[in-house]
Write a protein that holds these residues in place. Structure first.
Motif, PDB file in Angstrom:
ATOM      1  N   GLN A 276      44.036  -1.269  -5.390  1.00 14.45           N
ATOM      2  CA  GLN A 276      43.500  -1.146  -4.025  1.00 14.45           C
ATOM      3  C   GLN A 276      41.970  -1.199  -3.989  1.00 14.45           C
ATOM      4  O   GLN A 276      41.369  -1.646  -3.018  1.00 14.45           O
ATOM      5  N   THR A 277      41.333  -0.729  -5.053  1.00 16.82           N
ATOM      6  CA  THR A 277      39.863  -0.588  -5.038  1.00 16.82           C
ATOM      7  C   THR A 277      39.130  -1.841  -5.508  1.00 16.82           C
ATOM      8  O   THR A 277      37.915  -1.930  -5.350  1.00 16.82           O
ATOM      9  N   GLY A 278      39.867  -2.792  -6.077  1.00 15.32           N
ATOM     10  CA  GLY A 278      39.205  -3.901  -6.766  1.00 15.32           C
ATOM     11  C   GLY A 278      38.642  -4.977  -5.863  1.00 15.32           C
ATOM     12  O   GLY A 278      38.813  -4.967  -4.648  1.00 15.32           O
ATOM     13  N   PHE A 279      37.936  -5.894  -6.489  1.00 12.70           N
ATOM     14  CA  PHE A 279      37.423  -7.110  -5.865  1.00 12.70           C
ATOM     15  C   PHE A 279      36.497  -6.840  -4.678  1.00 12.70           C
ATOM     16  O   PHE A 279      36.658  -7.373  -3.598  1.00 12.70           O
ATOM     17  N   GLY A 280      35.515  -5.982  -4.959  1.00  9.90           N
ATOM     18  CA  GLY A 280      34.412  -5.783  -4.023  1.00  9.90           C
ATOM     19  C   GLY A 280      34.651  -4.714  -2.985  1.00  9.90           C
ATOM     20  O   GLY A 280      33.723  -4.302  -2.282  1.00  9.90           O
ATOM     21  N   ARG A 281      35.864  -4.221  -2.878  1.00 10.96           N
ATOM     22  CA  ARG A 281      36.234  -3.316  -1.791  1.00 10.96           C
ATOM     23  C   ARG A 281      35.307  -2.102  -1.663  1.00 10.96           C
ATOM     24  O   ARG A 281      34.955  -1.683  -0.576  1.00 10.96           O
ATOM     25  N   THR A 282      34.921  -1.513  -2.805  1.00 12.94           N
ATOM     26  CA  THR A 282      34.174  -0.244  -2.740  1.00 12.94           C
ATOM     27  C   THR A 282      32.664  -0.426  -2.864  1.00 12.94           C
ATOM     28  O   THR A 282      31.926   0.546  -2.985  1.00 12.94           O
ATOM     29  N   GLY A 301      45.228  -6.322  -8.316  1.00  9.41           N
ATOM     30  CA  GLY A 301      46.220  -6.951  -7.450  1.00  9.41           C
ATOM     31  C   GLY A 301      45.575  -7.186  -6.096  1.00  9.41           C
ATOM     32  O   GLY A 301      44.368  -7.471  -6.019  1.00  9.41           O
ATOM     33  N   LYS A 302      46.337  -7.043  -5.044  1.00 11.10           N
ATOM     34  CA  LYS A 302      45.843  -7.090  -3.665  1.00 11.10           C
ATOM     35  C   LYS A 302      44.705  -8.097  -3.435  1.00 11.10           C
ATOM     36  O   LYS A 302      44.946  -9.272  -3.240  1.00 11.10           O
ATOM     37  N   GLY A 303      43.441  -7.642  -3.504  1.00 11.30           N
ATOM     38  CA  GLY A 303      42.295  -8.487  -3.136  1.00 11.30           C
ATOM     39  C   GLY A 303      42.029  -9.644  -4.079  1.00 11.30           C
ATOM     40  O   GLY A 303      41.141 -10.461  -3.827  1.00 11.30           O
ATOM     41  N   ILE A 304      42.797  -9.761  -5.142  1.00 13.33           N
ATOM     42  CA  ILE A 304      42.512 -10.765  -6.174  1.00 13.33           C
ATOM     43  C   ILE A 304      42.696 -12.191  -5.652  1.00 13.33           C
ATOM     44  O   ILE A 304      42.021 -13.111  -6.117  1.00 13.33           O
ATOM     45  N   ALA A 305      43.612 -12.418  -4.712  1.00 14.59           N
ATOM     46  CA  ALA A 305      44.006 -13.800  -4.407  1.00 14.59           C
ATOM     47  C   ALA A 305      44.042 -14.103  -2.909  1.00 14.59           C
ATOM     48  O   ALA A 305      44.779 -15.001  -2.491  1.00 14.59           O
ATOM     49  N   GLY A 306      43.247 -13.378  -2.126  1.00 17.18           N
ATOM     50  CA  GLY A 306      43.097 -13.723  -0.711  1.00 17.18           C
ATOM     51  C   GLY A 306      44.395 -13.733   0.077  1.00 17.18           C
ATOM     52  O   GLY A 306      44.504 -14.403   1.095  1.00 17.18           O
ATOM     53  N   GLY A 307      45.397 -12.989  -0.378  1.00 16.93           N
ATOM     54  CA  GLY A 307      46.642 -12.868   0.389  1.00 16.93           C
ATOM     55  C   GLY A 307      47.857 -13.432  -0.322  1.00 16.93           C
ATOM     56  O   GLY A 307      48.986 -13.202   0.108  1.00 16.93           O
ATOM     57  N   LEU A 308      47.655 -14.180  -1.394  1.00 21.41           N
ATOM     58  CA  LEU A 308      48.839 -14.642  -2.140  1.00 21.41           C
ATOM     59  C   LEU A 308      49.227 -13.599  -3.179  1.00 21.41           C
ATOM     60  O   LEU A 308      48.374 -12.848  -3.657  1.00 21.41           O
ATOM     61  N   PRO A 309      50.524 -13.537  -3.515  1.00 20.27           N
ATOM     62  CA  PRO A 309      50.961 -12.473  -4.421  1.00 20.27           C
ATOM     63  C   PRO A 309      50.540 -12.729  -5.861  1.00 20.27           C
ATOM     64  O   PRO A 309      51.013 -13.676  -6.495  1.00 20.27           O
ATOM     65  N   LEU A 310      49.630 -11.905  -6.336  1.00 16.82           N
ATOM     66  CA  LEU A 310      49.163 -11.998  -7.714  1.00 16.82           C
ATOM     67  C   LEU A 310      48.664 -10.621  -8.145  1.00 16.82           C
ATOM     68  O   LEU A 310      48.093  -9.881  -7.337  1.00 16.82           O
ATOM     69  N   ALA A 311      48.882 -10.288  -9.390  1.00 11.02           N
ATOM     70  CA  ALA A 311      48.368  -9.039  -9.957  1.00 11.02           C
ATOM     71  C   ALA A 311      48.142  -9.283 -11.434  1.00 11.02           C
ATOM     72  O   ALA A 311      48.630 -10.273 -11.990  1.00 11.02           O
ATOM     73  N   ALA A 312      47.392  -8.381 -12.058  1.00 12.54           N
ATOM     74  CA  ALA A 312      47.024  -8.634 -13.453  1.00 12.54           C
ATOM     75  C   ALA A 312      46.830  -7.338 -14.211  1.00 12.54           C
ATOM     76  O   ALA A 312      46.518  -6.299 -13.627  1.00 12.54           O
ATOM     77  N   VAL A 313      47.009  -7.421 -15.517  1.00 12.40           N
ATOM     78  CA  VAL A 313      46.532  -6.378 -16.434  1.00 12.40           C
ATOM     79  C   VAL A 313      45.513  -7.061 -17.335  1.00 12.40           C
ATOM     80  O   VAL A 313      45.805  -8.112 -17.923  1.00 12.40           O
ATOM     81  N   THR A 314      44.333  -6.457 -17.418  1.00 11.48           N
ATOM     82  CA  THR A 314      43.248  -7.008 -18.240  1.00 11.48           C
ATOM     83  C   THR A 314      42.770  -5.897 -19.158  1.00 11.48           C
ATOM     84  O   THR A 314      42.672  -4.749 -18.716  1.00 11.48           O
ATOM     85  N   GLY A 315      42.465  -6.219 -20.405  1.00 10.55           N
ATOM     86  CA  GLY A 315      41.964  -5.146 -21.256  1.00 10.55           C
ATOM     87  C   GLY A 315      41.589  -5.594 -22.642  1.00 10.55           C
ATOM     88  O   GLY A 315      41.556  -6.799 -22.947  1.00 10.55           O
ATOM     89  N   ARG A 316      41.291  -4.587 -23.441  1.00  5.04           N
ATOM     90  CA  ARG A 316      40.833  -4.830 -24.810  1.00  5.04           C
ATOM     91  C   ARG A 316      41.839  -5.717 -25.531  1.00  5.04           C
ATOM     92  O   ARG A 316      43.047  -5.446 -25.510  1.00  5.04           O
ATOM     93  N   ALA A 317      41.312  -6.730 -26.228  1.00  6.17           N
ATOM     94  CA  ALA A 317      42.187  -7.730 -26.855  1.00  6.17           C
ATOM     95  C   ALA A 317      43.195  -7.075 -27.781  1.00  6.17           C
ATOM     96  O   ALA A 317      44.385  -7.421 -27.777  1.00  6.17           O
ATOM     97  N   GLU A 318      42.738  -6.074 -28.558  1.00  6.21           N
ATOM     98  CA  GLU A 318      43.661  -5.498 -29.556  1.00  6.21           C
ATOM     99  C   GLU A 318      44.783  -4.710 -28.882  1.00  6.21           C
ATOM    100  O   GLU A 318      45.909  -4.652 -29.398  1.00  6.21           O
ATOM    101  N   VAL A 319      44.503  -4.122 -27.699  1.00  5.63           N
ATOM    102  CA  VAL A 319      45.546  -3.393 -26.977  1.00  5.63           C
ATOM    103  C   VAL A 319      46.497  -4.387 -26.309  1.00  5.63           C
ATOM    104  O   VAL A 319      47.721  -4.300 -26.443  1.00  5.63           O
ATOM    105  N   MET A 320      45.907  -5.352 -25.635  1.00  6.04           N
ATOM    106  CA  MET A 320      46.710  -6.336 -24.886  1.00  6.04           C
ATOM    107  C   MET A 320      47.613  -7.168 -25.786  1.00  6.04           C
ATOM    108  O   MET A 320      48.683  -7.605 -25.374  1.00  6.04           O
ATOM    109  N   ASP A 321      47.160  -7.399 -27.016  1.00  8.59           N
ATOM    110  CA  ASP A 321      47.946  -8.255 -27.921  1.00  8.59           C
ATOM    111  C   ASP A 321      48.982  -7.472 -28.724  1.00  8.59           C
ATOM    112  O   ASP A 321      49.645  -8.046 -29.593  1.00  8.59           O
ATOM    113  N   ALA A 322      49.156  -6.176 -28.409  1.00  8.46           N
ATOM    114  CA  ALA A 322      50.124  -5.377 -29.169  1.00  8.46           C
ATOM    115  C   ALA A 322      51.585  -5.788 -28.919  1.00  8.46           C
ATOM    116  O   ALA A 322      52.372  -5.866 -29.858  1.00  8.46           O
TER     117      ALA A 322
END
Ligand SMILES: Cc1ncc(COP(=O)(O)O)c(C=O)c1O
Length: 471
Positions: A276-282, A301-322
């Motif tokens: 809810q807080t992402g993409f410039g909101r705050t 999620g939410k503000g990421i794609a101007g109204g189309l359904p999209l969400a993401a998890v982004t993070g440290r490569a070593e955690v994400m690649d587990a």
């Protein structure tokens, strides 16, 4: 076209070219919306809630236009989604172009560049200069679930810590993470195990007062994690850096940095839910930046794609690649249309510096909200950041014994929202007790419309005060 929709009143297009005016030509809802609401009641499941039953035919800038030709000021952004506006030119252009080329292949079958480009943008934009990876999903809840999977795979631990007043979604695991029972959880259990709830640093209601709230709450949380769960059993601590559905609670100063330090020292993955807080909101691209914390994983999620359904998890490569190959994904996650929309929305956010627009919205709105608190005792608290602002409404009486703030007044919040709707202002409520009025205008709302929306809110609060309290 079925009966009840008046095609003659439909504007040809939405988007920023729509007249930026509040204009009521019927009661709200009007006859066209009322007819559609009747159809809805026969076709749509009752469990899907509704804030304001006006049926929209076009939207853009700061307005929503309904089937009856009413043009309403939008202080909701479809719950913090249309940060770049509805039908933003860049989003429409990219999606149209993509739809002409191909609509779907499934990234897990035959991939395409748009998905990779969105992940590159997320690595560039999210806090922290470390190497990052991302994975894309369809909804915030799905992304939160996957953040938990990733943290468990990385740590080999199972416990997850969430907070009072949290909202993370409506799937089984995210219901377990979400705090509020009705309407989100009641009747839907049993819930996922190994979720532990901790107190939130809620300055307005903190027993020791707002000044020490962040530090004291962090101390309590860390003690409880050590004593009751065992830090060595905790995979993830998940927190909204400003709580959304829970009532726009900005954690007491120092709370987030203390949690981040503790998580780093205990090998716990810190997950920031910035859906809810992402993409410039705050007023920053991400709310974590206000406290200068760098989470291990960030969910968007939410503000990421101007109204189309999209969400993401982004993070440290070593955690994400587990997680193992094939452990993450889904048929539609990172759909080409949604990725094209995200690239358009992100370009617009940066080109138009919409985070700065959010700060401007705060500068215009905050003094007016504070003046409401000064004038009306039932306006208990004013809080938020950027274009994520709220009024907490309370009983006009002293706090109950042992409590820091008066009783929440859900009825007065509902009355204010209903009256705002009748006057052509789309206004949402929030909060564990439903007693918070929240302002979430599109970041592109023209200034004159923002001011007019605030005028309407001020009139509504004054009228409710007169009727309920005779003040
Ligand atoms: C902080 C937060 N997390 C997760 C979600 C769930 O997102 P979605 O509704 O896209 O599943 C929301 C939705 O309001 C949210 O505000």
């Amino acid at each position: 076209m079925r009966s009840g929709t008046n095609t003659a009143l439909r504007p040809p297009h939405g988007g920023p070219g729509l007249p930026q005016v509040r204009r009521l030509v019927t009661a709200v809802p009007g006859p066209g919306s009322t007819a559609l609401a009747r159809r809805r009641s026969q076709a749509v499941a009752r469990g899907v809630g509704e804030t304001l039953p006006v049926y929209v035919v076009a939207a853009g800038g700061g307005v929503l236009v309904d089937v009856d030709g009413n043009s309403l000021i939008d202080f909701g952004s479809g719950i913090a989604v249309t940060n770049v506006g509805n039908s933003a030119d860049s989003v429409v252009h990219n999606v149209t172009d993509q739809a002409r080329r191909f609509t779907h292949t499934c990234f897990m079958v035959t991939p395409y560049e748009g998905y990779v480009a969105v992940c590159e943008e997320l690595a560039r934009l999210t806090p922290g200069g470390h190497e990052k990876r991302s994975v894309l999903f369809n909804s915030g809840a799905e992304a939160v679930e996957n953040a938990v999977k990733i943290a468990r795979a990385y740590t080999g631990r199972s416990a997850v810590v969430a907070f009072a007043h949290a909202y993370h979604g409506r799937t089984n695991l995210t219901m377990a993470l979400t705090a509020r029972s009705t309407p989100y959880k009641a009747g839907f259990g049993p819930f996922a195990p190994e979720i532990y709830r901790m107190p939130m640093a809620y300055p307005y209601r903190w027993p020791g007062g707002p000044e020490g709230c962040g530090r004291q709450a962090a101390g309590q949380v860390i003690d409880a994690i050590r004593a009751e769960i065992g830090a060595e059993n905790v995979a993830a601590v998940i927190i909204e850096p400003i709580q959304g559905e829970g009532g726009f609670i900005v954690p007491g100063a120092g709370f987030l940095p203390a949690l981040a330090e503790f998580c780093a020292s205990a090998g716990i993955v810190l997950v920031a839910d910035e859906v809810q807080t992402g993409f410039g909101r705050t007023g920053h691209l991400f709310a974590c930046e206000h406290e200068e914390i760098v989470p291990d994983l960030i969910v968007t999620g939410k503000g990421i794609a101007g109204g189309l359904p999209l969400a993401a998890v982004t993070g440290r490569a070593e955690v994400m690649d587990a997680p193992q190959v094939g452990g993450l994904g889904g048929t539609y996650g990172g759909n080409p249309l949604a990725c094209a929309a995200a690239l358009g929305a992100i370009a617009t956010l940066e080109r138009e510096d919409l985070a700065a627009r959010a700060r401007l919205i705060e500068r215009i709105a905050m003094p007016r909200l504070r003046s409401l608190r000064g004038r009306y005792p039932f306006v208990g608290d004013v809080r938020g950041r950027g274009a994520m602002l709220a009024l907490e409404l309370v009983a006009d009486e002293p706090p109950p014994a042992g409590q820091a703030a008066p009783r929440p007044d859900r009825a007065v919040a509902a009355a204010c929202a209903a009256e705002a709707h009748r006057r052509g202002l789309v206004l949402l409520t929030a909060g564990t007790w439903g007693n918070v009025l929240r302002l979430l205008p599109p970041l592109v709302i023209p200034e004159h419309l923002l001011v007019e929306g605030l005028d309407v809110l001020e009139e509504v609060v004054a009228d409710i005060a007169r009727h309920r309290y005779g003040t």
